[in-house]
Design a protein around this motif. Structure first.
Motif: not given
Length: 334
Positions: A87-89, A122-127
């Motif tokens: 549900y999120a990118d 999806q792409r990974m984000v740290g926070r």
């Protein structure tokens, strides 16, 4: 589908007793005093709406628990051929084992993040914002799980000192709500229980408190503006607006006698309360859920039983840090 949910510590028995009011045919896989792993055919949208849950997750995969780093690599490997709806990118990964956030080796973490990215797109984000995937282990549970966290709907504000959303909802669910119910809270205070009862259809939802006019000024907007709740300012020891047997279920939190002055000595007060409940509750199927100070639980149980209202189950909980007891019962328990 397998789900993992977390709830207030010490309410595990109440959750087990109540969860069937929210999801279809739940089958418990693991339970402790603050979490539950269960299987159900219900969709996750039903699970996330369980108001007594603090966090809820869909279990994507699990492995027999051993070395955590090796287990995380096994979980990553299990995703290679499985697509993940999202549900999120973007996403991030958390590791929560035995009640605490932990770290794993950097290459282990990267391996899991890579496979989640491939499987979900999806792409990974740290926070920051994004979807959360949690690796979860619980004491005495033989599996380490990879879970997707559900976003919880925003909850209405409550008055200061009011019973929490989670506990209010648990007690309502423990009352076995039915669409034909005439529901009553005769010591309704800030309206926590009538508000929670609005999650289920009912014939009538009645708020009653002898101090209604003063309390009304402190109601949260969700209570004050409700058209589903009927408001009465009556003495709970009389309930003159109700005929005999007119109420199906009572869920309430009467004065504990610890911080406020009661009109009678505690045993006499509890006896008068039980007689009032006996008069208005349905003579065949009437039921109740009562939240009382733990020191008064035995006396309350005796008063109810003396008036044909048996206690079927007892649950010890904390309310704003204070020991309390939940009594669940009714005519059938008698």
């Amino acid at each position: 589908m397998r789900y993992f949910v977390q709830f207030p510590a010490g309410t595990g028995d109440l959750v087990a007793e109540s969860i069937g009011s929210y999801v279809d045919s739940p089958e418990t896989v693991y339970a402790d005093d603050s979490s539950l792993v269960f299987e159900s055919d219900s969709r996750y949208e039903q699970v996330v709406r369980m108001p007594f849950v603090k966090n809820s997750f869909t279990v994507i995969a699990d492995v027999v628990r051993g070395d955590v780093d090796r287990n995380v690599l096994e979980l990553a490997d299990s995703l290679r051929y499985d697509g993940l709806d999202s549900y999120a990118d973007s996403f991030r990964v958390m590791f929560h084992v035995d009640g605490a956030l932990i770290s794993v080796r950097p290459n282990t973490k990267r391996a899991l993040e890579t496979e989640i990215g491939y499987a979900s797109g999806q792409r990974m984000v740290g926070r920051g914002s994004g979807e959360e995937y949690w690796v979860v282990g619980r004491s005495d549970f033989e599996y380490l799980m990879l879970c997707r966290r559900h976003l919880r709907p925003k909850r209405a504000a409550k008055a200061a000192g009011a019973i929490s959303h989670e506990l209010s909802s648990l007690l309502i669910a423990a009352s076995k709500p039915h669409p034909d119910d005439v529901f009553l809270d005769p010591f309704a205070g800030s309206g926590s229980f009538p508000l929670a009862r609005m999650s289920f259809p009912a014939q009538r939802i009645v708020y009653s408190d002898s101090d209604l006019e003063r309390l009304r000024e402190e109601f949260p907007a969700s209570v004050r503006g409700s058209r589903e709740i009927e408001f009465l300012g009556e003495d709970a020891l009389a309930l003159s607006s109700f005929g005999e047997g007119a109420v199906d279920v009572i869920v309430t939190d009467p004065p504990w006698g610890e911080y406020e002055e009661l009109p009678l000595a505690l045993p006499e007060f509890l006896g008068a309360m039980a007689r009032s409940f006996d008069r208005v509750l349905d003579p065949r199927t009437g039921r109740f859920v009562l939240l009382v100070a733990r020191m008064a639980a035995e006396e309350a149980g005796r008063a109810l039983a003396a008036n044909g209202l048996g206690v079927g189950s007892v649950h010890e909980v904390l309310v704003n840090g204070h020991p309390a007891t939940v009594l669940v019962g009714g005519r059938e328990a008698a």
